[in-house]
Motif scaffolding. Structure first.
Motif, PDB file in Angstrom:
ATOM      1  N   ARG A   1      86.157  33.766 -38.808  1.00  0.00           N
ATOM      2  CA  ARG A   1      87.498  33.757 -39.386  1.00  0.00           C
ATOM      3  C   ARG A   1      87.917  32.334 -39.693  1.00  0.00           C
ATOM      4  NH1 ARG A   1      86.451  38.200 -40.099  1.00  0.00           N
ATOM      5  NH2 ARG A   1      87.642  40.127 -39.652  1.00  0.00           N
ATOM      6  N   LEU A   2      88.745  32.189 -40.738  1.00  0.00           N
ATOM      7  CA  LEU A   2      89.217  30.878 -41.160  1.00  0.00           C
ATOM      8  C   LEU A   2      90.670  30.687 -40.763  1.00  0.00           C
ATOM      9  CD1 LEU A   2      88.290  28.366 -42.916  1.00  0.00           C
ATOM     10  CD2 LEU A   2      89.589  29.424 -44.780  1.00  0.00           C
ATOM     11  N   HIS A   3      90.952  29.536 -40.139  1.00  0.00           N
ATOM     12  CA  HIS A   3      92.320  29.214 -39.740  1.00  0.00           C
ATOM     13  C   HIS A   3      92.510  27.709 -39.874  1.00  0.00           C
ATOM     14  CE1 HIS A   3      96.173  29.603 -37.789  1.00  0.00           C
ATOM     15  NE2 HIS A   3      95.815  28.800 -36.788  1.00  0.00           N
ATOM     16  N   ARG A   4      93.414  27.315 -40.769  1.00  0.00           N
ATOM     17  CA  ARG A   4      93.704  25.893 -40.995  1.00  0.00           C
ATOM     18  C   ARG A   4      92.440  25.099 -41.316  1.00  0.00           C
ATOM     19  NH1 ARG A   4      97.994  24.929 -35.959  1.00  0.00           N
ATOM     20  NH2 ARG A   4      99.588  26.392 -36.709  1.00  0.00           N
ATOM     21  N   ASP A   5      91.653  25.616 -42.231  1.00  0.00           N
ATOM     22  CA  ASP A   5      90.414  25.000 -42.730  1.00  0.00           C
ATOM     23  C   ASP A   5      89.278  24.988 -41.716  1.00  0.00           C
ATOM     24  OD1 ASP A   5      91.509  24.465 -45.242  1.00  0.00           O
ATOM     25  OD2 ASP A   5      92.325  22.544 -44.575  1.00  0.00           O
ATOM     26  N   ARG A   6      89.503  25.569 -40.542  1.00  0.00           N
ATOM     27  CA  ARG A   6      88.455  25.620 -39.529  1.00  0.00           C
ATOM     28  C   ARG A   6      87.888  27.030 -39.424  1.00  0.00           C
ATOM     29  NH1 ARG A   6      91.370  21.262 -38.309  1.00  0.00           N
ATOM     30  NH2 ARG A   6      90.371  19.560 -37.134  1.00  0.00           N
ATOM     31  N   VAL A   7      86.588  27.106 -39.194  1.00  0.00           N
ATOM     32  CA  VAL A   7      85.910  28.396 -39.090  1.00  0.00           C
ATOM     33  C   VAL A   7      85.684  28.710 -37.615  1.00  0.00           C
ATOM     34  CG1 VAL A   7      83.828  29.695 -39.641  1.00  0.00           C
ATOM     35  CG2 VAL A   7      84.797  28.127 -41.328  1.00  0.00           C
TER      36      VAL A   7
ATOM     37  N   PHE B   1      83.336  26.682 -35.098  1.00  0.00           N
ATOM     38  CA  PHE B   1      81.983  26.340 -35.534  1.00  0.00           C
ATOM     39  C   PHE B   1      81.972  25.127 -36.463  1.00  0.00           C
ATOM     40  CE2 PHE B   1      78.334  29.498 -34.988  1.00  0.00           C
ATOM     41  CZ  PHE B   1      78.707  29.780 -33.690  1.00  0.00           C
ATOM     42  N   GLY B   2      83.084  24.883 -37.130  1.00  0.00           N
ATOM     43  CA  GLY B   2      83.140  23.769 -38.054  1.00  0.00           C
ATOM     44  C   GLY B   2      84.375  23.856 -38.928  1.00  0.00           C
ATOM     45  N   LYS B   3      84.421  23.044 -39.946  1.00  0.00           N
ATOM     46  CA  LYS B   3      85.592  23.052 -40.815  1.00  0.00           C
ATOM     47  C   LYS B   3      85.200  22.738 -42.258  1.00  0.00           C
ATOM     48  CE  LYS B   3      86.773  18.193 -39.960  1.00  0.00           C
ATOM     49  NZ  LYS B   3      87.838  17.268 -39.494  1.00  0.00           N
ATOM     50  N   PHE B   4      86.065  23.141 -43.161  1.00  0.00           N
ATOM     51  CA  PHE B   4      85.876  22.847 -44.579  1.00  0.00           C
ATOM     52  C   PHE B   4      86.613  21.562 -44.914  1.00  0.00           C
ATOM     53  CE2 PHE B   4      84.790  27.355 -44.769  1.00  0.00           C
ATOM     54  CZ  PHE B   4      83.736  27.340 -45.677  1.00  0.00           C
ATOM     55  N   THR B   5      85.945  20.698 -45.663  1.00  0.00           N
ATOM     56  CA  THR B   5      86.567  19.457 -46.098  1.00  0.00           C
ATOM     57  C   THR B   5      87.470  19.741 -47.300  1.00  0.00           C
ATOM     58  OG1 THR B   5      84.785  18.916 -47.655  1.00  0.00           O
ATOM     59  CG2 THR B   5      84.515  18.204 -45.369  1.00  0.00           C
ATOM     60  N   LYS B   6      88.135  18.732 -47.772  1.00  0.00           N
ATOM     61  CA  LYS B   6      89.019  18.887 -48.922  1.00  0.00           C
ATOM     62  C   LYS B   6      88.250  19.269 -50.181  1.00  0.00           C
ATOM     63  CE  LYS B   6      92.605  15.757 -47.225  1.00  0.00           C
ATOM     64  NZ  LYS B   6      93.373  14.503 -47.487  1.00  0.00           N
ATOM     65  N   THR B   7      86.953  18.938 -50.212  1.00  0.00           N
ATOM     66  CA  THR B   7      86.113  19.301 -51.367  1.00  0.00           C
ATOM     67  C   THR B   7      85.375  20.615 -51.131  1.00  0.00           C
ATOM     68  OG1 THR B   7      84.304  17.938 -50.474  1.00  0.00           O
ATOM     69  CG2 THR B   7      85.814  16.895 -52.043  1.00  0.00           C
ATOM     70  N   GLN B   8      85.803  21.359 -50.092  1.00  0.00           N
ATOM     71  CA  GLN B   8      85.238  22.670 -49.764  1.00  0.00           C
ATOM     72  C   GLN B   8      83.779  22.619 -49.317  1.00  0.00           C
ATOM     73  OE1 GLN B   8      87.058  25.711 -49.490  1.00  0.00           O
ATOM     74  NE2 GLN B   8      88.550  24.043 -49.449  1.00  0.00           N
ATOM     75  N   LYS B   9      83.404  21.520 -48.713  1.00  0.00           N
ATOM     76  CA  LYS B   9      82.089  21.421 -48.088  1.00  0.00           C
ATOM     77  C   LYS B   9      82.251  21.794 -46.617  1.00  0.00           C
ATOM     78  CE  LYS B   9      80.056  19.677 -51.745  1.00  0.00           C
ATOM     79  NZ  LYS B   9      79.013  20.427 -52.496  1.00  0.00           N
ATOM     80  N   PHE B  10      81.340  22.612 -46.103  1.00  0.00           N
ATOM     81  CA  PHE B  10      81.441  23.032 -44.707  1.00  0.00           C
ATOM     82  C   PHE B  10      80.701  22.061 -43.808  1.00  0.00           C
ATOM     83  CE2 PHE B  10      79.873  25.533 -41.026  1.00  0.00           C
ATOM     84  CZ  PHE B  10      81.110  25.790 -40.440  1.00  0.00           C
ATOM     85  N   ARG B  11      81.398  21.569 -42.795  1.00  0.00           N
ATOM     86  CA  ARG B  11      80.813  20.637 -41.830  1.00  0.00           C
ATOM     87  C   ARG B  11      80.719  21.316 -40.472  1.00  0.00           C
ATOM     88  NH1 ARG B  11      82.062  16.988 -37.888  1.00  0.00           N
ATOM     89  NH2 ARG B  11      80.849  15.041 -37.861  1.00  0.00           N
TER      90      ARG B  11
END
Length: 206
Positions: free
Chosen positions: A38-44, A70-80
């Motif tokens: 699940r996604l919450h505030r750009d974090r997965v 598990f990680g988060k999405f950056t402003k450019t929608q890259k998952f880290r």
């Protein structure tokens, strides 16, 4: 908190797949219940459906975190991928059919997790190089203890101590064959995340 879109799911699974391959299905299809992302505030977040249902009554603005980040999405929608996912990646990165490429005469064999269908990729660092890795540095050839046989260049790897304690993960800078002939000061694993971040980046992990 919402389900991931198709594009977000693809980005997350592609990143996880670099480390545990098709074992991703074992994260979702677990004997102790059904789990999802699940996604919450750009974090997965990786969370059980049981916990997800229990959190449904909490207002979105009041919800800080749920399950494991598990990680988060950056402003450019890259998952880290965050180091907080390490405890879930490590069990599915156990070496199966392939044997580890030994770079030292006294290296013990790694444990085998028979429930895992695929052989994944691991790197073991020497005791003298653990601290360097835990400070966010790359792994050099001089600090490399062992590496899974047939590891390709740029393959995602889980980094372990020689005592089989998971320390983090990274990307192989050299293949297994190249590791045997490179200079001792050459980088063999690019650092991605390590458990030292629990101290260095405590405020930003969740």
């Amino acid at each position: 908190m919402r389900p991931l879109t198709e594009a977000e799911t693809r980005a997350v699974f592609e990143k996880l797949g670099r480390y545990i391959g098709e074992n991703i299905q074992l994260l979702v299809e677990r004997p102790d219940g059904t789990y999802c992302f699940r996604l919450h505030r750009d974090r997965v977040y990786y969370v059980s459906e049981k916990l997800l249902k229990g959190a449904a009554s909490i207002p979105r603005g009041s919800l800080v975190a749920l399950g494991t980040c598990f990680g988060k999405f950056t402003k450019t929608q890259k998952f880290r991928l965050n180091v907080t996912a390490l405890d879930f990646l490590a069990p599915y990165a156990k070496v199966g059919a392939r044997s580890p490429g030994r770079l030292g005469p006294s290296a013990p064999p790694p444990p085998v997790l028979s429930a895992v269908p695929l052989s994944q990729y691991k790197v073991w660092v020497k005791p003298g190089s653990e601290q360097s890795f835990l400070y966010g540095n790359h792994v050099l050839k001089s600090g490399l203890g062992r590496i899974t046989e047939n590891t390709a260049q740029y393959q995602g790897v889980v980094v372990y101590s020689m005592a089989d304690v998971p320390l983090g993960f990274g990307v192989a800078a050299k293949s297994t064959q190249d590791c045997r002939k490179v200079d001792p000061m050459a980088i063999v694993v690019f650092h991605q995340a390590d458990v030292g971040e629990y101290v260095r980046s405590e405020d930003t992990l969740t």
